[in-house]
Structure formats: structure tokens, C-alpha cells
Design a protein around this motif. Structure first.
Motif, mmCIF file in Angstrom:
data_model
loop_
_atom_site.group_PDB
_atom_site.id
_atom_site.type_symbol
_atom_site.label_atom_id
_atom_site.label_comp_id
_atom_site.label_asym_id
_atom_site.label_seq_id
_atom_site.Cartn_x
_atom_site.Cartn_y
_atom_site.Cartn_z
ATOM 1 N N ASP A 1 -19.917 -55.052 -70.989
ATOM 2 C CA ASP A 1 -21.279 -55.483 -70.648
ATOM 3 C C ASP A 1 -21.993 -54.458 -69.774
ATOM 4 O O ASP A 1 -23.226 -54.426 -69.733
ATOM 5 C CB ASP A 1 -21.256 -56.838 -69.927
ATOM 6 C CG ASP A 1 -21.077 -58.006 -70.875
ATOM 7 O OD1 ASP A 1 -21.268 -57.819 -72.088
ATOM 8 O OD2 ASP A 1 -20.749 -59.112 -70.402
ATOM 9 N N GLU A 2 -21.209 -53.637 -69.067
ATOM 10 C CA GLU A 2 -21.812 -52.663 -68.161
ATOM 11 C C GLU A 2 -22.374 -51.443 -68.887
ATOM 12 O O GLU A 2 -23.041 -50.594 -68.285
ATOM 13 C CB GLU A 2 -20.782 -52.208 -67.136
ATOM 14 C CG GLU A 2 -19.726 -51.265 -67.652
ATOM 15 C CD GLU A 2 -18.617 -51.927 -68.469
ATOM 16 O OE1 GLU A 2 -17.737 -51.202 -68.973
ATOM 17 O OE2 GLU A 2 -18.623 -53.179 -68.584
ATOM 18 N N ILE B 1 -33.264 -50.997 -68.387
ATOM 19 C CA ILE B 1 -34.540 -51.208 -67.692
ATOM 20 C C ILE B 1 -34.312 -51.453 -66.205
ATOM 21 O O ILE B 1 -35.020 -50.912 -65.352
ATOM 22 C CB ILE B 1 -35.302 -52.386 -68.325
ATOM 23 C CG1 ILE B 1 -35.742 -52.022 -69.744
ATOM 24 C CG2 ILE B 1 -36.513 -52.779 -67.477
ATOM 25 C CD1 ILE B 1 -36.276 -53.204 -70.541
ATOM 26 N N LEU B 2 -33.292 -52.260 -65.869
ATOM 27 C CA LEU B 2 -33.013 -52.557 -64.462
ATOM 28 C C LEU B 2 -32.539 -51.305 -63.731
ATOM 29 O O LEU B 2 -32.953 -51.035 -62.597
ATOM 30 C CB LEU B 2 -31.966 -53.670 -64.364
ATOM 31 C CG LEU B 2 -31.687 -54.209 -62.960
ATOM 32 C CD1 LEU B 2 -32.956 -54.760 -62.313
ATOM 33 C CD2 LEU B 2 -30.614 -55.299 -63.006
ATOM 34 N N ALA C 1 -27.774 -58.276 -67.347
ATOM 35 C CA ALA C 1 -28.290 -57.286 -66.399
ATOM 36 C C ALA C 1 -28.323 -57.853 -64.984
ATOM 37 O O ALA C 1 -27.892 -57.197 -64.023
ATOM 38 C CB ALA C 1 -29.685 -56.834 -66.826
ATOM 39 N N LEU C 2 -28.802 -59.082 -64.838
ATOM 40 C CA LEU C 2 -28.917 -59.678 -63.510
ATOM 41 C C LEU C 2 -27.560 -60.083 -62.943
ATOM 42 O O LEU C 2 -27.341 -60.017 -61.722
ATOM 43 C CB LEU C 2 -29.870 -60.866 -63.543
ATOM 44 C CG LEU C 2 -31.335 -60.513 -63.855
ATOM 45 C CD1 LEU C 2 -32.193 -61.758 -63.917
ATOM 46 C CD2 LEU C 2 -31.887 -59.547 -62.801
ATOM 47 N N ARG C 3 -26.632 -60.494 -63.777
ATOM 48 C CA ARG C 3 -25.286 -60.831 -63.303
ATOM 49 C C ARG C 3 -24.527 -59.586 -62.841
ATOM 50 O O ARG C 3 -23.684 -59.653 -61.943
ATOM 51 C CB ARG C 3 -24.498 -61.554 -64.395
ATOM 52 C CG ARG C 3 -24.986 -62.969 -64.679
ATOM 53 C CD ARG C 3 -24.286 -63.542 -65.906
ATOM 54 N NE ARG C 3 -24.864 -64.823 -66.298
ATOM 55 C CZ ARG C 3 -24.427 -66.012 -65.891
ATOM 56 N NH1 ARG C 3 -23.419 -66.076 -65.047
ATOM 57 N NH2 ARG C 3 -24.989 -67.122 -66.309
#
Length: 338
Positions: free
Chosen positions: A16-17, A31-32, A245-247
Motif C-alpha cells: 500500500d505504501e 498527491i499527499l 493515503a490517510l491511514r
């Protein structure tokens, strides 16, 4: 896993990273990362491993997000068996409203995009947190974490503004809160809903910035506007990548790789979503509407005439707007659209 849900775990898996491939529906992580990287404040996205076992990082917990799990004292909640469309057996809530509430139905208010909306102006310290100790007053130029007394809250028509933060006091009855909640308390004092600000016994802070995640917010807002009506696989992919992204701001497992490790950023972002949720519900209550339950960062349940949501909310599919559903007293509360 959705943009508005947090399951208590980090909800992440190996891989996921990694940046999304070119042409992805919503490259949320890229984007983050770009939003943080372009900041002129030179943020520190990853706290060194050797520093994580000491303060302030050991002081930061999920309890600090302050999500409520509140039910009006006159309402009865029952957990009942329920079978999802996929055949999975779960338990859902059934709420029974007393006759004293008068005629009406349960109006379920579901906020759109609570977490990405919070990214529009969440107060964060992009650099390291330094111990600033006891403070005579909250300094709005700073952001971080604060050890405070629990302020008295005597209203019975709204939950305490600190929500589940109250469940984890220290031995002296004090709690750690992040900047969104300290700002909420200051607002309630200004508006005379609280008598005074609680004493700040200790603090770890840095220079505040409210725009660190704003480019991410703007990208999620635009993507949602383009995808929400179409729905289907593209919209599902958008929600998934947004959530990942937020996690990744605070992966819980040591083996999970991430371009971030900032528990204070993650906690403050979720706390900002919760504070906005609480303020919207309180605005409705002050306007005369009856709040039955307040949950998580996106669900509020009111007792209203059929088909009549509280007029303090805006109905729609965009950020800042809500969806409204209606359920009779005693019926199972349905799951959200997501």
C-alpha cells in the motif's frame, strides 16, 4: 474500508505504501506526498525510529480523536442480528424512541467525505514537536498536543465536546487533546457554552500550519465531483486509495512501510473531522432540533417529521453536504452507502 470509516486497525497491507501507477483513477498517496513535499515549512514526514519510544509520541493515542458514541438518555438501543447482502451475519442497532418525543421518524444524517474535508484546514505542526510545558493560554500560532483538565458539560441534549477522549483520563483526571479540540473548547468559551478554558498542565507544540494537506483536499474534492455520480469501480477505487493515503500517516504495525510516520498528523486530522461533525450537530440542536445519537465522524441521528431533515444541514453529494435517510422508531439502523 472507506473515506469515512476507521476500523480501529490501520487497515493497511504490504504494498500500500507504493505510489499508484500512472493513469490511476486517484493517485492519493502521490498527491499527499507531493502536498507535504512542496511545503515551504520543510515538514518532517517521518519521525526517527529511535525517537518513537519517548514523549511526545508515546503520549499520542487513538483516544485523542474524540469520536463520540452518544445516545440520548431517553432512547433505548438494542443490538439485533442482521444479514448483509453478501450473506455475512452481523449485529446492527435498533433505536426505540419514547412517546414523549412526539410524532416523528429517525432522520439519519450522513456527512460526505469527513476525513478529506478535514484536510482543507486541519491545524498541524509540520516540524518536530517541542515541549512547551504548562501554558497560561492557548496560542493559536501553535499546534500539537495539550494536557488539560476535563471541562464540565451540563447539557443533556448534546454529548461532551471531547467525546471518547473522556474514556482515557490520567490518574489526576486529565486528558491529552490535539489542536482541533483545544480550538473547539476556545470557541465554546467565546460563545459562552463553557464558563472558562481548562488549565493546560503540559504541552508539546510547534509552529501551526493549516494548509499542509490542502492540495490533497482539493484533489479529493475534484475527483469526488467527477466520480460520485458514476459510482461503480472507479469511485470505489477512489475511496480506497484516499483511505490508504490517510491511514499511511500513522501505520500501526512495525512491518508496514510508509513514507510517513506522524501520529500527531493522523490524530489531528481525524479530530478535525470529529470537531466539525460535533459543531454541525450542535448548530442543529441550538436551532431547536432533537439529536438522538451522534457517532463516529459522519453519522448524526435526529428525531424529525418525515422527510424533513434539520434545516441547518445542506443536502447534496459534495463535501460540506450530507445525505438524509429516514427510519421508523424500532427499525434497524441501516448501514451507510459506503
Amino acid at each position: 474500508m472507506t473515506e469515512d470509516e476507521d476500523d480501529g486497525e490501520d487497515g493497511l497491507k504490504p504494498g500500500d505504501e507504493e505510489d499508484e501507477p500512472e493513469g490511476a483513477v486517484f493517485p492519493g498517496l502521490r498527491i499527499l506526498k507531493e502536498a507535504v513535499g512542496r511545503s515551504k515549512m520543510h515538514p518532517i514526514p517521518v519521525i526517527r525510529i529511535e525517537d518513537r519510544d519517548s514523549a511526545p509520541w508515546t503520549l499520542i493515542t487513538e483516544d485523542m480523536v474524540g469520536e463520540p458514541s452518544w445516545l440520548h438518555a431517553g432512547v433505548t438501543r438494542t443490538r439485533v442480528p442482521y444479514i448483509r447482502a453478501n450473506g455475512k451475519r452481523v449485529r446492527r442497532d435498533r433505536l426505540d424512541v419514547p412517546e414523549s418525543f412526539g410524532a416523528g421518524v429517525l432522520c439519519l444524517i450522513d456527512r460526505n467525505g469527513s476525513f478529506p474535508s478535514a484536510c482543507s484546514a486541519v491545524p498541524l505542526a509540520p516540524n518536530e514537536l517541542k515541549r512547551t510545558g504548562p501554558l497560561d493560554a492557548y496560542d493559536k500560532a501553535k499546534a500539537g498536543i495539550y494536557l488539560i483538565d476535563i471541562p464540565a458539560w451540563n447539557r443533556t441534549d448534546m454529548p461532551h465536546p471531547l467525546g471518547q477522549i473522556l474514556a482515557a483520563p490520567d490518574d489526576e483526571g486529565r486528558v491529552w487533546v490535539s489542536t482541533p479540540h483545544i480550538r473547539l473548547l476556545a470557541r465554546l468559551v467565546r460563545e459562552r457554552h463553557l464558563d472558562a478554558m481548562p488549565t493546560i498542565h503540559d504541552s508539546w507544540t510547534g509552529r501551526a500550519n493549516e494548509s499542509l494537506f490542502k492540495p490533497f483536499y482539493e484533489a479529493t474534492k475534484q475527483a469526488r465531483a467527477e466520480l460520485v455520480e458514476a459510482g461503480g469501480a472507479p469511485y470505489k477505487a477512489y475511496k480506497t486509495r484516499l483511505s490508504i493515503a490517510l491511514r499511511l500517516l500513522w501505520p500501526k504495525r512495525a512491518e508496514q512501510k510508509s513514507p510517513f510516520w506522524r501520529p500527531d498528523w493522523r490524530v489531528s486530522m481525524v479530530a478535525e473531522a470529529e470537531v466539525r461533525h460535533w459543531i454541525m450537530a450542535f448548530t442543529a440542536v441550538l436551532a431547536g432540533h432533537t439529536l438522538v445519537a451522534l457517532r463516529n465522524v459522519d453519522l448524526a441521528i435526529f428525531w424529525t417529521p418525515p422527510g424533513t431533515p434539520p434545516d441547518t444541514y445542506r443536502i447534496g453529494t459534495g463535501f460540506g453536504e450530507v445525505k438524509a435517510k429516514y427510519v421508523l422508531s424500532g427499525e434497524i439502523i441501516p448501514e451507510g452507502d459506503d
